[in-house]
Design a protein around this motif. Structure first.
Motif, PDB file in Angstrom:
ATOM      1  N   ALA A   3       0.851  -1.187   0.000  1.00 38.72           N
ATOM      2  CA  ALA A   3       0.000   0.000   0.000  1.00 38.72           C
ATOM      3  C   ALA A   3       0.887   1.238   0.000  1.00 38.72           C
ATOM      4  O   ALA A   3       2.038   1.199   0.450  1.00 38.72           O
ATOM      5  CB  ALA A   3      -0.905   0.012   1.223  1.00 38.72           C
ATOM      6  N   LEU A   4       0.347   2.329  -0.511  1.00 42.08           N
ATOM      7  CA  LEU A   4       1.035   3.611  -0.470  1.00 42.08           C
ATOM      8  C   LEU A   4       0.755   4.234   0.889  1.00 42.08           C
ATOM      9  O   LEU A   4      -0.405   4.485   1.238  1.00 42.08           O
ATOM     10  CB  LEU A   4       0.524   4.523  -1.587  1.00 42.08           C
ATOM     11  CG  LEU A   4       1.254   5.848  -1.750  1.00 42.08           C
ATOM     12  CD1 LEU A   4       2.700   5.619  -2.170  1.00 42.08           C
ATOM     13  CD2 LEU A   4       0.549   6.719  -2.766  1.00 42.08           C
ATOM     14  N   SER A  36      -3.395   6.053  -9.724  1.00 38.69           N
ATOM     15  CA  SER A  36      -2.929   7.318 -10.263  1.00 38.69           C
ATOM     16  C   SER A  36      -2.866   8.316  -9.114  1.00 38.69           C
ATOM     17  O   SER A  36      -3.841   8.491  -8.384  1.00 38.69           O
ATOM     18  CB  SER A  36      -3.885   7.825 -11.338  1.00 38.69           C
ATOM     19  OG  SER A  36      -3.494   9.114 -11.773  1.00 38.69           O
ATOM     20  N   LEU A  37      -1.723   8.928  -8.920  1.00 36.61           N
ATOM     21  CA  LEU A  37      -1.595   9.974  -7.905  1.00 36.61           C
ATOM     22  C   LEU A  37      -1.938  11.304  -8.541  1.00 36.61           C
ATOM     23  O   LEU A  37      -1.397  11.664  -9.578  1.00 36.61           O
ATOM     24  CB  LEU A  37      -0.167  10.027  -7.354  1.00 36.61           C
ATOM     25  CG  LEU A  37       0.251   8.861  -6.476  1.00 36.61           C
ATOM     26  CD1 LEU A  37       1.711   8.983  -6.097  1.00 36.61           C
ATOM     27  CD2 LEU A  37      -0.617   8.797  -5.247  1.00 36.61           C
ATOM     28  N   ASN A  38      -2.842  12.028  -7.907  1.00 37.61           N
ATOM     29  CA  ASN A  38      -3.180  13.347  -8.427  1.00 37.61           C
ATOM     30  C   ASN A  38      -2.573  14.425  -7.535  1.00 37.61           C
ATOM     31  O   ASN A  38      -2.037  14.142  -6.470  1.00 37.61           O
ATOM     32  CB  ASN A  38      -4.704  13.501  -8.573  1.00 37.61           C
ATOM     33  CG  ASN A  38      -5.435  13.408  -7.258  1.00 37.61           C
ATOM     34  OD1 ASN A  38      -5.037  14.001  -6.260  1.00 37.61           O
ATOM     35  ND2 ASN A  38      -6.540  12.665  -7.246  1.00 37.61           N
ATOM     36  N   THR A  54      -2.961   5.761   1.943  1.00 30.64           N
ATOM     37  CA  THR A  54      -3.603   6.804   1.149  1.00 30.64           C
ATOM     38  C   THR A  54      -3.864   6.309  -0.266  1.00 30.64           C
ATOM     39  O   THR A  54      -3.403   5.240  -0.660  1.00 30.64           O
ATOM     40  CB  THR A  54      -2.747   8.091   1.134  1.00 30.64           C
ATOM     41  OG1 THR A  54      -3.500   9.133   0.508  1.00 30.64           O
ATOM     42  CG2 THR A  54      -1.447   7.891   0.387  1.00 30.64           C
ATOM     43  N   GLY A  55      -4.570   7.112  -1.039  1.00 30.80           N
ATOM     44  CA  GLY A  55      -4.861   6.815  -2.431  1.00 30.80           C
ATOM     45  C   GLY A  55      -6.342   6.629  -2.658  1.00 30.80           C
ATOM     46  O   GLY A  55      -6.999   5.911  -1.903  1.00 30.80           O
ATOM     47  N   TRP A  56      -6.879   7.301  -3.668  1.00 34.49           N
ATOM     48  CA  TRP A  56      -8.294   7.147  -3.954  1.00 34.49           C
ATOM     49  C   TRP A  56      -8.601   7.010  -5.435  1.00 34.49           C
ATOM     50  O   TRP A  56      -9.713   6.702  -5.803  1.00 34.49           O
ATOM     51  CB  TRP A  56      -9.131   8.257  -3.320  1.00 34.49           C
ATOM     52  CG  TRP A  56      -8.752   9.670  -3.683  1.00 34.49           C
ATOM     53  CD1 TRP A  56      -8.986  10.298  -4.859  1.00 34.49           C
ATOM     54  CD2 TRP A  56      -8.104  10.614  -2.837  1.00 34.49           C
ATOM     55  NE1 TRP A  56      -8.518  11.587  -4.808  1.00 34.49           N
ATOM     56  CE2 TRP A  56      -7.967  11.814  -3.571  1.00 34.49           C
ATOM     57  CE3 TRP A  56      -7.621  10.577  -1.547  1.00 34.49           C
ATOM     58  CZ2 TRP A  56      -7.368  12.952  -3.055  1.00 34.49           C
ATOM     59  CZ3 TRP A  56      -7.025  11.716  -1.038  1.00 34.49           C
ATOM     60  CH2 TRP A  56      -6.917  12.886  -1.793  1.00 34.49           C
ATOM     61  N   ASP A  57      -7.633   7.219  -6.317  1.00 35.10           N
ATOM     62  CA  ASP A  57      -7.848   6.987  -7.746  1.00 35.10           C
ATOM     63  C   ASP A  57      -7.256   5.628  -8.086  1.00 35.10           C
ATOM     64  O   ASP A  57      -6.039   5.443  -8.064  1.00 35.10           O
ATOM     65  CB  ASP A  57      -7.159   8.068  -8.583  1.00 35.10           C
ATOM     66  CG  ASP A  57      -7.795   9.442  -8.415  1.00 35.10           C
ATOM     67  OD1 ASP A  57      -8.969   9.495  -8.015  1.00 35.10           O
ATOM     68  OD2 ASP A  57      -7.126  10.441  -8.682  1.00 35.10           O
ATOM     69  N   LEU A  58      -8.132   4.667  -8.383  1.00 35.10           N
ATOM     70  CA  LEU A  58      -7.651   3.311  -8.635  1.00 35.10           C
ATOM     71  C   LEU A  58      -8.547   2.591  -9.630  1.00 35.10           C
ATOM     72  O   LEU A  58      -9.662   3.007  -9.893  1.00 35.10           O
ATOM     73  CB  LEU A  58      -7.580   2.517  -7.326  1.00 35.10           C
ATOM     74  CG  LEU A  58      -8.887   2.318  -6.576  1.00 35.10           C
ATOM     75  CD1 LEU A  58      -9.574   1.020  -6.966  1.00 35.10           C
ATOM     76  CD2 LEU A  58      -8.649   2.366  -5.085  1.00 35.10           C
TER      77      LEU A  58
END
Length: 68
Positions: A3-4, A36-38, A54-58
């Motif tokens: 995980a990030l 994808s990290l924004n 963290t991270g929500w674009d997947l």
């Protein structure tokens, strides 16, 4: 699983081994195949507590549907 997670100093994130999550009844489990990290996520990393996932674009496949 990988995980990030946030860290307290630059670059503010790293891939780390973490425990498998246990979804709540209203959550689905997704096997993530791409992220994808924004800009918003990158800026937010600087203020997050250390070791926060963290991270929500997947994109991925649902491996366990939500119970409800």
């Amino acid at each position: 699983m990988l995980a990030l997670v946030s860290q307290p100093a630059a670059p503010y994130a790293q891939l780390s081994d973490v425990e498998e999550p246990t979804p709540l009844p209203h959550e689905a489990m997704v096997e993530v195949q791409a992220i994808s990290l924004n800009r918003g996520e990158c800026r937010r990393l600087e203020t997050m507590d250390a070791a926060t996932v963290t991270g929500w674009d997947l994109a991925g496949m649902v491996v366990q549907a939500a119970a409800d």
